[in-house]
Design an enzyme around this catalytic site. Structure first.
Site, PDB file in Angstrom:
ATOM      1  N   HIS A 253       0.824  -1.216   0.000  1.00 19.05           N
ATOM      2  CA  HIS A 253       0.000   0.000   0.000  1.00 19.05           C
ATOM      3  C   HIS A 253       0.854   1.260   0.000  1.00 19.05           C
ATOM      4  O   HIS A 253       1.843   1.362   0.702  1.00 19.05           O
ATOM      5  CB  HIS A 253      -0.970   0.002   1.191  1.00 19.05           C
ATOM      6  N   GLY A 254       0.467   2.211  -0.850  1.00 17.94           N
ATOM      7  CA  GLY A 254       1.132   3.507  -0.875  1.00 17.94           C
ATOM      8  C   GLY A 254       2.497   3.518  -1.527  1.00 17.94           C
ATOM      9  O   GLY A 254       3.195   4.536  -1.478  1.00 17.94           O
TER      10      GLY A 254
END
Length: 346
Positions: A253-254
């Site tokens: 994520h990210g």
């Protein structure tokens, strides 16, 4: 070997036509116009009707004995070759070979502009012109799919996803919470936009952190089979233009991956790390979370990266260190083991 079950041979092609097609080729001044090339083969298997290529010097020896009518070689090649083989000098023989594949072969499988009856397409979805939507595809509300795109059997496109023009989405791909650019290829089984791996532990209980970001994929990106790309928590997961991501890669994520970077199979990138432009991560590389990998950096296969890497640096080992230091460590370790074994024998 190329199977006629899957690809149609478009040959024979005149050697002169091949030279014209490839453009940046230095050829002998006089080539017989009647030389016909029927196929592309490796040097060891080529016949007098075939063309071959040499991009790796390890195979130079085969150029002496090959029966190929012609061979694409590096621009500066001066080695020995079969005198009956016409040498075509190219700046990048492997790139020229890739172009030749498309000049000689076309896939048998075709994709008519059609939505198959078994596909489920929401009324609010927008499907562009000349698209193919395969058997048992599910396309949810408010999805937008650009012109000339292919969505193969069993794939799932979740609500609100936007896919650009000329996309090719292979079988059993699932895409949620994502905006995808033009000319993107996603191979079979890839999963994009699912929840990231985020928890907060409080009093011995792991509490899930909601991920409300999305995945943004640029133009001309290829994503390999069974690769997973998680959506961000607050910040989006971003894959920039021209990236090539191999099979079985996990992108947390990210994560942000810069333009033109190459990520090889079984690599894992933990959440919130940034990979710069034109980086290369070898097979089975691990990148810890919240790191910055500078533009043009390279990590050798199985490298374990636990700290930032400056732009242009090459590292290897686990934990990853400058590549020459890693080589020295390997040599010293080998010498120490040899010395230790000698003492034990005494």
């Amino acid at each position: 070997m190329v199977s006629s079950n899957f690809y149609k041979n478009l040959g024979p092609r005149k050697l002169t036509a091949i030279i014209d097609f490839l453009h940046d080729i230095i050829a002998p001044p006089k080539i017989h116009e009647d030389i016909a090339i029927h196929d592309i083969k490796i040097l060891q298997e080529a016949s007098p009707n075939d063309i071959s290529f040499l991009s790796n010097p390890k195979y130079s020896e085969f150029l002496k004995t090959t029966k190929a009518a012609a061979c694409i070689v590096p621009k500066n090649f001066t080695g020995e070759a079969n005198p009956n083989t016409v040498l075509l000098h190219a700046q990048n023989p492997y790139f020229a070979y890739g172009k030749l594949i498309d000049f000689f072969y076309a896939p048998i499988k075709s994709y008519p502009a059609k939505i198959m009856k078994s596909a489920i397409v929401a009324d609010s979805a927008t499907i562009g012109k000349n698209c193919y939507i395969g058997h048992n595809v599910v396309i949810e509300d408010d999805v937008i799919i650009g012109d000339n795109s292919i969505i193969e059997a069993g794939s799932f496109i979740g609500r609100g996803v936007n896919i650009g023009r000329n996309a090719r989405i292979e079988q059993h791909v699932s895409i949620n919470y994502a905006i995808i650019g033009d000319d993107v290829v996603i191979l079979a089984g890839a999963k994009i936009g699912q929840d990231g791996f985020g928890f907060s532990t409080e009093k011995g209980v792991h509490h899930k952190i909601s991920h409300i970001g999305i995945v943004k994929i640029g133009n001309n990106v290829e994503i390999g089979a069974n690769t997973t790309i998680d959506r961000g928590s607050l910040q989006d997961t971003i894959i920039k233009d021209l990236c090539r991501i191999d099979n079985l890669v996990q992108i947390g994520h990210g994560v942000k991956i810069g333009k033109g970077s190459i990520i090889v199979a079984q690599t894992g990138i933990a959440g919130s790390s940034t990979i710069g432009k034109y980086c290369t991560l070898g097979g089975q590389v691990g990148i810890a979370g919240h790191l910055n990998i500078g533009d043009g950096a390279q990590v050798a296969a199985q490298g374990g990266v636990a700290q930032n890497i400056e732009a242009g640096k090459i590292v290897g080992g686990s934990p990853a260190i400058p590549i020459m230091d890693w080589h020295r460590q390997s040599i010293i370790m080998k010498q120490l083991l040899k010395t230790s074994n000698s003492k034990l024998k005494k």
